[in-house]
Scaffold this active site. Structure first.
Site, PDB file in Angstrom:
ATOM      1  CG  ASP A   1      -2.215  -0.675   1.034  1.00  0.00           C
ATOM      2  OD1 ASP A   1      -2.468  -1.107  -0.110  1.00  0.00           O
ATOM      3  OD2 ASP A   1      -2.975  -0.814   1.996  1.00  0.00           O
TER       4      ASP A   1
ATOM      5  CG  ASN B   1      -5.925  11.021  -3.890  1.00  0.00           C
ATOM      6  OD1 ASN B   1      -5.276  11.299  -4.890  1.00  0.00           O
ATOM      7  ND2 ASN B   1      -6.325   9.788  -3.632  1.00  0.00           N
TER       8      ASN B   1
ATOM      9  CG  ASP C   1      -5.312   9.707 -11.215  1.00  0.00           C
ATOM     10  OD1 ASP C   1      -5.594   8.928 -10.276  1.00  0.00           O
ATOM     11  OD2 ASP C   1      -6.179  10.290 -11.909  1.00  0.00           O
TER      12      ASP C   1
ATOM     13  CD  GLU D   1      -4.973   3.386  -0.978  1.00  0.00           C
ATOM     14  OE1 GLU D   1      -5.231   3.432   0.219  1.00  0.00           O
ATOM     15  OE2 GLU D   1      -5.843   3.532  -1.868  1.00  0.00           O
TER      16      GLU D   1
END
Length: 276
Positions: A146, A154, A163, A189
């Site tokens: 992860d 974000n 992204d 993720e």
């Protein structure tokens, strides 16, 4: 083409038999599973043939003036050209059908954002490698990772920056493993790496190298350099419950401070001491 043939040559020299040719080749043009489409094409071809067979008409005066030998030569030329056109059309149809099928398969198995294999590919390859392990005792390991604090990226820089981080991380993962290994994005993720022919210790070394490389590589996103780290859980897959153990190892790595590699072995998550 048929309109030109029938308009000039009429039906007396058999131009309408082309409809029987199309009737016979319908299975090559229309997919066999499309029974309705097949029935429509065949019915149209047979209907046109029967119509011209029952209501014939002679060739035009200009064609009759050519003489029987010339008409036969013309008929053979048209027949040959029609066969060539049909053959080329069939080849082109088969080529584009295969191309479209490969494209559909690629879209169904590829993560659009990163270009990695998706969750479907991960479980397919996992099942294949598990079957090979039971038959040939060929070892392999699975690493699940992860991105640490990805939600903060974000929230702070926007989803476009997120992204960009995902794409950059995907490239680092691909570059950090061999061609035999498989890298997949299986969640937002969350990534998974299938390490072919690796013992647990070899897999630990690969994962540790990946962790260090990612931590040492700034990722440019949203006009700034972001320092990204990952947490990894890795284990050797010998049974059906191996993923649950690897997931627990990943969970332990995250709760131990992140940016770490934890091992799963015999149902026990053991921390890797190389932790930053």
């Amino acid at each position: 083409m048929l309109a030109g043939i029938l308009g000039g040559q009429g039906t007396q020299i058999g131009g309408h038999y082309y409809f029987l040719l199309f009737f016979l080749t319908a299975p090559l043009v229309v997919p066999t599973h499309d029974k309705r489409g097949m029935a429509i094409v065949c019915a149209i071809c047979v209907s046109w043939f029967c119509l011209f067979e029952l209501h014939p008409w002679p060739s035009s005066i200009a064609v009759q003036a050519l003489g029987p030998a010339t008409i036969k030569l013309l008929y053979l030329s048209v027949l040959l050209s029609g066969s060539v056109v049909l053959f080329v059309a069939l080849l082109a149809g088969e080529y584009f059908s295969e191309l479209l099928e490969r494209r559909i398969q690629q879209m169904a198995s590829t993560d659009e954002l990163t270009g990695l294999g998706n969750r479907r590919v991960f479980y397919q390859v996992l099942a294949q490698w598990q079957a090979a392990y039971h038959c040939e005792q060929r070892p392999f390991c699975v690493a699940m990772l992860d991105i640490d604090h990805f939600k903060n990226i974000n929230d702070t820089y926007g989803h476009e920056a997120g992204d960009q981080v995902l794409r950059a991380l995907s490239m680092l993962l691909r570059q950090g493993v061999s061609q035999e290994d498989v890298v997949c994005r299986i969640g937002g993720e969350e990534f998974a790496v299938l390490l072919a022919g690796h013992t647990l210790e070899q897999a630990r070394m690969v994962c540790e190298a990946l962790r260090q490389r990612i931590a040492a590589t700034p990722i440019r996103a949203a006009g700034t350099q972001l320092q990204v780290t990952v947490s990894l859980g890795v284990g050797q897959c010998k049974g059906p419950d191996c993923l649950a153990g690897i997931d627990r190892a990943l969970y332990a790595a995250k709760h131990a401070g992140r940016n770490a590699v934890h091992l799963h072995q015999a149902g026990v998550a053991e921390p890797n001491q190389a932790q930053v």
